[in-house]
Design a protein around this motif. Structure first.
Motif, PDB file in Angstrom:
ATOM      1  N   LEU A 197       0.839  -1.201   0.000  1.00 48.12           N
ATOM      2  CA  LEU A 197       0.000   0.000   0.000  1.00 48.12           C
ATOM      3  C   LEU A 197       0.872   1.249   0.000  1.00 48.12           C
ATOM      4  O   LEU A 197       2.071   1.182   0.261  1.00 48.12           O
ATOM      5  N   HIS A 198       0.232   2.373  -0.238  1.00 44.92           N
ATOM      6  CA  HIS A 198       0.862   3.669  -0.049  1.00 44.92           C
ATOM      7  C   HIS A 198       0.340   4.258   1.257  1.00 44.92           C
ATOM      8  O   HIS A 198      -0.751   3.900   1.718  1.00 44.92           O
ATOM      9  N   VAL A 199       1.087   5.164   1.838  1.00 42.49           N
ATOM     10  CA  VAL A 199       0.670   5.819   3.080  1.00 42.49           C
ATOM     11  C   VAL A 199      -0.726   6.414   2.890  1.00 42.49           C
ATOM     12  O   VAL A 199      -1.006   7.065   1.885  1.00 42.49           O
ATOM     13  N   GLY A 200      -1.606   6.161   3.844  1.00 45.12           N
ATOM     14  CA  GLY A 200      -2.969   6.685   3.800  1.00 45.12           C
ATOM     15  C   GLY A 200      -3.971   5.768   3.122  1.00 45.12           C
ATOM     16  O   GLY A 200      -5.181   5.980   3.243  1.00 45.12           O
ATOM     17  N   GLU A 201      -3.497   4.775   2.383  1.00 40.64           N
ATOM     18  CA  GLU A 201      -4.425   3.827   1.768  1.00 40.64           C
ATOM     19  C   GLU A 201      -4.943   2.877   2.829  1.00 40.64           C
ATOM     20  O   GLU A 201      -4.388   2.775   3.922  1.00 40.64           O
ATOM     21  N   HIS A 202      -6.004   2.194   2.475  1.00 41.66           N
ATOM     22  CA  HIS A 202      -6.595   1.270   3.434  1.00 41.66           C
ATOM     23  C   HIS A 202      -6.820  -0.099   2.818  1.00 41.66           C
ATOM     24  O   HIS A 202      -6.835  -0.255   1.607  1.00 41.66           O
ATOM     25  N   SER A 203      -6.974  -1.043   3.713  1.00 44.38           N
ATOM     26  CA  SER A 203      -7.286  -2.414   3.332  1.00 44.38           C
ATOM     27  C   SER A 203      -8.576  -2.796   4.029  1.00 44.38           C
ATOM     28  O   SER A 203      -8.757  -2.509   5.213  1.00 44.38           O
ATOM     29  N   THR A 204      -9.471  -3.419   3.290  1.00 48.06           N
ATOM     30  CA  THR A 204     -10.717  -3.902   3.872  1.00 48.06           C
ATOM     31  C   THR A 204     -10.588  -5.395   4.079  1.00 48.06           C
ATOM     32  O   THR A 204     -10.387  -6.147   3.129  1.00 48.06           O
ATOM     33  N   VAL A 205     -10.676  -5.816   5.332  1.00 51.51           N
ATOM     34  CA  VAL A 205     -10.573  -7.226   5.688  1.00 51.51           C
ATOM     35  C   VAL A 205     -11.999  -7.751   5.821  1.00 51.51           C
ATOM     36  O   VAL A 205     -12.799  -7.233   6.601  1.00 51.51           O
ATOM     37  N   VAL A 206     -12.314  -8.780   5.036  1.00 54.53           N
ATOM     38  CA  VAL A 206     -13.672  -9.337   4.984  1.00 54.53           C
ATOM     39  C   VAL A 206     -13.668 -10.750   5.541  1.00 54.53           C
ATOM     40  O   VAL A 206     -12.871 -11.584   5.098  1.00 54.53           O
ATOM     41  N   ASN A 207     -14.552 -11.023   6.485  1.00 54.49           N
ATOM     42  CA  ASN A 207     -14.710 -12.383   6.997  1.00 54.49           C
ATOM     43  C   ASN A 207     -15.561 -13.153   5.990  1.00 54.49           C
ATOM     44  O   ASN A 207     -16.776 -13.010   5.951  1.00 54.49           O
ATOM     45  N   ASP A 208     -14.904 -13.950   5.167  1.00 58.05           N
ATOM     46  CA  ASP A 208     -15.582 -14.723   4.124  1.00 58.05           C
ATOM     47  C   ASP A 208     -15.945 -16.132   4.568  1.00 58.05           C
ATOM     48  O   ASP A 208     -16.379 -16.944   3.748  1.00 58.05           O
ATOM     49  N   ASP A 209     -15.760 -16.443   5.840  1.00 57.38           N
ATOM     50  CA  ASP A 209     -16.150 -17.761   6.344  1.00 57.38           C
ATOM     51  C   ASP A 209     -17.640 -17.769   6.669  1.00 57.38           C
ATOM     52  O   ASP A 209     -18.228 -16.743   7.011  1.00 57.38           O
ATOM     53  N   ASP A 210     -18.230 -18.958   6.558  1.00 54.01           N
ATOM     54  CA  ASP A 210     -19.651 -19.106   6.878  1.00 54.01           C
ATOM     55  C   ASP A 210     -19.892 -19.341   8.359  1.00 54.01           C
ATOM     56  O   ASP A 210     -20.976 -19.056   8.861  1.00 54.01           O
ATOM     57  N   ASP A 211     -18.883 -19.871   9.057  1.00 50.86           N
ATOM     58  CA  ASP A 211     -19.127 -20.261  10.441  1.00 50.86           C
ATOM     59  C   ASP A 211     -18.015 -19.913  11.420  1.00 50.86           C
ATOM     60  O   ASP A 211     -18.071 -20.304  12.579  1.00 50.86           O
ATOM     61  N   PHE A 212     -16.990 -19.153  10.985  1.00 45.33           N
ATOM     62  CA  PHE A 212     -15.915 -18.756  11.895  1.00 45.33           C
ATOM     63  C   PHE A 212     -16.026 -17.274  12.226  1.00 45.33           C
ATOM     64  O   PHE A 212     -16.243 -16.442  11.343  1.00 45.33           O
ATOM     65  N   VAL A 213     -15.850 -16.936  13.490  1.00 50.28           N
ATOM     66  CA  VAL A 213     -15.641 -15.551  13.889  1.00 50.28           C
ATOM     67  C   VAL A 213     -14.154 -15.284  13.736  1.00 50.28           C
ATOM     68  O   VAL A 213     -13.326 -16.148  14.037  1.00 50.28           O
ATOM     69  N   HIS A 214     -13.800 -14.105  13.210  1.00 50.46           N
ATOM     70  CA  HIS A 214     -12.404 -13.714  13.066  1.00 50.46           C
ATOM     71  C   HIS A 214     -12.194 -12.380  13.777  1.00 50.46           C
ATOM     72  O   HIS A 214     -13.134 -11.775  14.297  1.00 50.46           O
ATOM     73  N   GLN A 215     -10.986 -11.914  13.748  1.00 52.82           N
ATOM     74  CA  GLN A 215     -10.608 -10.616  14.263  1.00 52.82           C
ATOM     75  C   GLN A 215      -9.443 -10.135  13.414  1.00 52.82           C
ATOM     76  O   GLN A 215      -8.699 -10.954  12.857  1.00 52.82           O
ATOM     77  N   ALA A 216      -9.292  -8.834  13.287  1.00 50.55           N
ATOM     78  CA  ALA A 216      -8.122  -8.274  12.606  1.00 50.55           C
ATOM     79  C   ALA A 216      -7.542  -7.209  13.526  1.00 50.55           C
ATOM     80  O   ALA A 216      -8.264  -6.292  13.938  1.00 50.55           O
ATOM     81  N   TYR A 217      -6.261  -7.358  13.873  1.00 54.80           N
ATOM     82  CA  TYR A 217      -5.659  -6.328  14.716  1.00 54.80           C
ATOM     83  C   TYR A 217      -4.213  -6.087  14.321  1.00 54.80           C
ATOM     84  O   TYR A 217      -3.538  -6.949  13.759  1.00 54.80           O
ATOM     85  N   VAL A 218      -3.787  -4.852  14.618  1.00 52.02           N
ATOM     86  CA  VAL A 218      -2.410  -4.425  14.374  1.00 52.02           C
ATOM     87  C   VAL A 218      -1.932  -3.768  15.658  1.00 52.02           C
ATOM     88  O   VAL A 218      -2.616  -2.913  16.215  1.00 52.02           O
TER      89      VAL A 218
END
Length: 117
Positions: free
Chosen positions: A51-72
């Motif tokens: 990425l470039h500074v200031g850009e973003h990433s969209t993290v999508v939970n594409d699982d049907d039955d798992f809960v996920h988390q995204a952290y930095v």
């Protein structure tokens, strides 16, 4: 070519130039590119994003039955989506240059490398 047609050519050319200037201004004001990352099957896909500074990433939970988390957790900023149910999206904006790792708190082996320049 008649005299009237000769007068129309500069007017048409001016209209074309103005249209191109307006269109290029609209293109320049579009938001930053969105980089979609999938969480599925206990993996991030793709596993590496640039990425470039200031850009973003969209993290999508594409699982049907798992809960996920995204952290930095980085020196320059932190992000935590909390629990993301199936179908949920989390948008992470990267404000500084560097190499970052996005992790899933639910599935510790899931890692996404993000390179920001």
């Amino acid at each position: 070519m008649s005299n009237n047609n000769r007068k129309l050519i500069p007017v048409m050319m001016l209209g074309t130039v103005i249209s191109l200037a307006v269109a290029s201004g609209a293109i320049a004001s579009l938001p930053d590119a969105d980089h979609i990352v999938s969480q599925k099957g206990k993996h991030f896909g793709p596993g590496d994003v640039a990425l470039h500074v200031g850009e973003h990433s969209t993290v999508v939970n594409d699982d049907d039955d798992f809960v996920h988390q995204a952290y930095v957790e980085a020196e320059t900023f932190a992000f935590d989506s909390g629990d993301s149910e199936p179908g949920a999206k989390a948008v992470i904006t990267f404000p500084t240059e560097g190499d970052f790792t996005v992790l899933c708190g639910v599935h510790p082996k899931m890692k996404l490398a993000v390179h920001v320049r």
